[in-house]
Design an enzyme around this catalytic site. Sequence first.
Site, PDB file in Angstrom:
ATOM      1  N   TYR A 180       0.842  -1.192   0.000  1.00 26.72           N
ATOM      2  CA  TYR A 180       0.000   0.000   0.000  1.00 26.72           C
ATOM      3  C   TYR A 180       0.887   1.255   0.000  1.00 26.72           C
ATOM      4  O   TYR A 180       2.099   1.161  -0.136  1.00 26.72           O
ATOM      5  CB  TYR A 180      -0.989  -0.066   1.171  1.00 26.72           C
ATOM      6  CG  TYR A 180      -1.922  -1.254   1.026  1.00 26.72           C
ATOM      7  CD1 TYR A 180      -2.759  -1.366  -0.084  1.00 26.72           C
ATOM      8  CD2 TYR A 180      -1.925  -2.287   1.957  1.00 26.72           C
ATOM      9  CE1 TYR A 180      -3.588  -2.474  -0.250  1.00 26.72           C
ATOM     10  CE2 TYR A 180      -2.750  -3.396   1.796  1.00 26.72           C
ATOM     11  CZ  TYR A 180      -3.581  -3.484   0.687  1.00 26.72           C
ATOM     12  OH  TYR A 180      -4.387  -4.587   0.506  1.00 26.72           O
ATOM     13  N   ARG A 227       3.298  -1.179  11.099  1.00 26.29           N
ATOM     14  CA  ARG A 227       3.364  -2.465  10.396  1.00 26.29           C
ATOM     15  C   ARG A 227       4.256  -2.332   9.164  1.00 26.29           C
ATOM     16  O   ARG A 227       4.092  -1.419   8.356  1.00 26.29           O
ATOM     17  CB  ARG A 227       1.972  -2.902   9.959  1.00 26.29           C
ATOM     18  CG  ARG A 227       1.928  -4.361   9.486  1.00 26.29           C
ATOM     19  CD  ARG A 227       0.557  -4.735   8.953  1.00 26.29           C
ATOM     20  NE  ARG A 227       0.269  -6.141   9.165  1.00 26.29           N
ATOM     21  CZ  ARG A 227      -0.726  -6.801   8.570  1.00 26.29           C
ATOM     22  NH1 ARG A 227      -1.534  -6.177   7.730  1.00 26.29           N
ATOM     23  NH2 ARG A 227      -0.940  -8.074   8.809  1.00 26.29           N
ATOM     24  N   GLY A 317      -4.313 -14.209  12.166  1.00 25.75           N
ATOM     25  CA  GLY A 317      -5.312 -13.676  11.259  1.00 25.75           C
ATOM     26  C   GLY A 317      -6.477 -14.609  11.065  1.00 25.75           C
ATOM     27  O   GLY A 317      -7.456 -14.563  11.807  1.00 25.75           O
TER      28      GLY A 317
END
Length: 363
Positions: A180, A227, A317
């Site tokens: 991202y 992160r 997750g």
Amino acid sequence: MSASLFDPVTVGAIDLKNRIVMAPLTRNRAFDDAPSEMHVEYYRQRAGAGLIITEASQISPEGKGYAWTPGIYNDTQVAAWKKVTDAVHAEGGKIVIQLWHVGRVSHVSLQEDGKAPVAPSAIHAEGVPTFDGTQMVEVSPPRALELDELPRIVEAYRQATLNAKAAGFDGVEVHSANGYLLDQFLKDGTNHRQDAYGGSLENRTRLLGEVLDAVTSAWEPSRVGLRLSPFSGANAAVDSDPAALAEYLVDFVSGRGLAYLHMIEGQTGGPRDLPEGADLAKLKARFDGVWMGNNGYDRDLANQRVGEGLTDLVAFGVPFIANPDLPRRLELGAELNTPKRETFYGGGVEGYTDYPTLSEKAA
């Protein structure tokens, strides 16, 4: 004495009851770009985690890359998230929100007025899919951000942090991973800029540094996590020397007093293999704070690495999707529910809030 996965730990200014973290999980159920009552129940059910990191939440309309993902940039979203944080706190949990700008991983149909997504450089992530609300589509070609646009992006992170504080979160996590926007600036495969934000490692980390400065000006560093995924090629963001990038990044963020560093250890959702020259133990030793490991952890690997001091926290997750009481199951060594993969993205309560706990199964 070695630590256990189930021991309490202090992470910056946040006291956690165990070292089990619910990783951020995009579920595409925020139909008005804000959480609903479904989200309140979903996160409440999982408050047994030492820490919940919410699904990635865009800091601005421009930062959106997938249909039905929540934001943290307006009053409606703040009020909706406040219901979530209140519910988690009522169950004795702690929760931070992940701040997200997708950069080029978007589609014109998801951008205001059908504009092109933005990126450090106008490099199309060919073959990378996203969800436009109807079907999976290839992300759109981006345009390169102008130099004078970067301050507004930094400001959006700062304002999102203030919004998170108002929404009752215990902190924020800056998402600089998985291909991202911030990760696109970090990696030389996606950043071909010729100005002060491209080229050298010093230049490629400049925007991340400015974002961290802005976020920690809005909330103390001990409430801010980060992160990173230097080894991962997620969303076609790759670097020519990921081992060197990883070392530089860990040194770059040490000394800032952050609550934790959340590291994708290998390929996002894939192998834990590392490139030549990379060593997680040495990277952790270089960092002066709490290390959160993420990628492919099960009960045994988590216990082993926490016990050996190779990680301080473990982010799970997919196991949290199907097991709202995952910490209890891990502690007992109990069998885990099987996730319904067809309900991971989009939909309603099915595959979201209807998974049974151990006590419900017993009853």
